[in-house]
Design a protein around this motif. Sequence first.
Motif, mmCIF file in Angstrom:
data_model
loop_
_atom_site.group_PDB
_atom_site.id
_atom_site.type_symbol
_atom_site.label_atom_id
_atom_site.label_comp_id
_atom_site.label_asym_id
_atom_site.label_seq_id
_atom_site.Cartn_x
_atom_site.Cartn_y
_atom_site.Cartn_z
ATOM 1 N N ASN A 140 -2.621 0.350 5.878
ATOM 2 C CA ASN A 140 -3.209 1.682 5.984
ATOM 3 C C ASN A 140 -2.586 2.519 7.095
ATOM 4 N N ALA A 141 -1.636 1.942 7.822
ATOM 5 C CA ALA A 141 -1.019 2.668 8.934
ATOM 6 C C ALA A 141 0.135 3.539 8.439
ATOM 7 N N ASN A 159 0.850 -1.189 0.000
ATOM 8 C CA ASN A 159 0.000 0.000 0.000
ATOM 9 C C ASN A 159 0.890 1.245 0.000
ATOM 10 N N GLU A 187 -4.884 -4.797 5.229
ATOM 11 C CA GLU A 187 -5.589 -3.521 5.391
ATOM 12 C C GLU A 187 -5.166 -2.846 6.695
ATOM 13 N N THR A 236 4.861 -0.562 5.053
ATOM 14 C CA THR A 236 4.707 0.303 6.222
ATOM 15 C C THR A 236 5.989 0.319 7.055
ATOM 16 N N GLU A 254 -0.138 4.353 -0.246
ATOM 17 C CA GLU A 254 -0.799 5.528 0.330
ATOM 18 C C GLU A 254 -1.398 5.172 1.683
ATOM 19 N N PRO A 255 -0.708 5.464 2.765
ATOM 20 C CA PRO A 255 -1.225 5.085 4.084
ATOM 21 C C PRO A 255 -2.361 5.975 4.537
ATOM 22 N N GLY A 256 -3.037 5.534 5.596
ATOM 23 C CA GLY A 256 -4.083 6.336 6.224
ATOM 24 C C GLY A 256 -3.477 7.307 7.216
ATOM 25 N N LYS A 257 -4.198 7.535 8.319
ATOM 26 C CA LYS A 257 -3.759 8.569 9.265
ATOM 27 C C LYS A 257 -3.679 8.035 10.689
ATOM 28 N N TYR A 258 -3.249 6.791 10.832
ATOM 29 C CA TYR A 258 -3.137 6.235 12.184
ATOM 30 C C TYR A 258 -1.855 5.423 12.326
ATOM 31 N N LYS A 271 -4.397 2.209 16.416
ATOM 32 C CA LYS A 271 -5.227 1.012 16.351
ATOM 33 C C LYS A 271 -4.402 -0.169 16.847
#
Length: 357
Positions: free
Chosen positions: A244-245, A167, A240, A270, A169-173, A201
Motif C-alpha cells: 500500500n506504500a 498491489n 499490506e 512497490t 494501486e498504492p495508498g498515500k504513504y 509508516k
Amino acid sequence: MRIAQVSPLWESVPPKLYGGTERIVSYLTEELIRQGHEVTLFASGDSVTRAKLEAPCQQALRLNTGIFNREAPLIQMMEQVFSVADQFDIIHSHLDFLAFSLSRRCRVPVVTTLHGRLDLPELVPVFRDFAELPLVSISNSQRKPLPWCNWQNTVYHGLPQNLYTFNAEPGKYLAFLGRVSPEKCPDQAIELAIRVGLPLKMAAKVDPADRAYFERVVEPLLDHPLIEFVGEITDAQKSEFIGNAIGLVCPYDWPEPFGLVLIESLACGTPVLAYRRGSIPEIIDHGVTGFISEHLDEMVSQVERLTTIDRRRCRQVFDERFTAQRMTNDYVKIYQQLIADAAALPGQTGQQLASNL
C-alpha cells in the motif's frame, strides 16, 4: 542429494519476526525438499520445516531470556553437524566464518554463504588463513573487499513466489521497513517524509544494541503527525504494509550486503528509494524499479517521480530474478560442482562421493 543446512541459532527457521539469514535458510531448505532432495536442518527447536530437524536448543536465542551463555548451543550444534558429516553429500553452512576450522578438516564438501558485511579489516586475517574454503557471496559488491577468496559464485536471495501479493494501486504513504540502527538511517527517512509532506509508516525492530541510538536519535523524531511507528511486523503483515506504500525508503549508509527488504518491495510492486551503497545498484534498476541517489537532497527530489514507475514491471523483475526457486537452482549447481570436484580427488573419499553423484 543428501544436504545439511546449518543455520544460526539467533532466530528460528523461519524467524517469528525479523531475521533475514534464517528466512533465506528456510526458503532454500523447503525448496530443496520440493525438488526432491533429502535435507537435514540444524537450527533451533522452534523452527518449522519439512526437513529433518536437528536442534541443539529448544528455542531461538534472541527472544530467549532464560539463557546467559549464547555461544554454548552454537558450539554444540557444530559438533552435531560435523560428527555426522559422512551422512551428507554436502554441508551448507550459514554461520559465516565460525565453522571454518571444522570445515577445513571435514572430508565432505562444505560451502559457506556469507550473509554479512566483509569490509571490516579484522576479517582479513581470518579469511586469509582459510582462503581455500569454498564461499558464496550474496552480492558482487559484498565480496569486493576479499577478492582472493575461493568464491564459487554470487547467489542473490530469493523469496517464495506467492509469499507477497502484488498491489497495482498504492495508498498515500511512504514506508520504512527493517531494523532501527545508525547504518539504516531511519532518521533520514523521517526527514525525507517531512520535507516532501507525505506520511511515513515505520515497521522496524530495535535490538538491545541499538536501543540507546533509538532513544537518543529516532524516538524524539516520532512525535510528528506525519510519522507512524508500528514496531516489528510479521511476514503476513508485509504485503499490506509494503504493497500500500507509494515507495519504500531505504536510506542505508553502509555497504549493504544484499537488502532482503528490497526484493520484498519489488514482489509487492512497490518501487524503492535508496542510496548508491553496496548491493543496491545490483538489485534496483534506476528509473525502472526505483531511484538510486547519492544523498538525501537528491532522494527528496525523486519522490515525486515514484508515480512514473510501472509497478507491474517491479513485480516482473522480482519474478525473473528473485524467487526462491531461482536461488535454489543456483545453489544446486554449486553443490553439484563441489561434489564433483571432491569426487575427482584420489582415494577413498573421492570414490565414495562419486557414488553419490
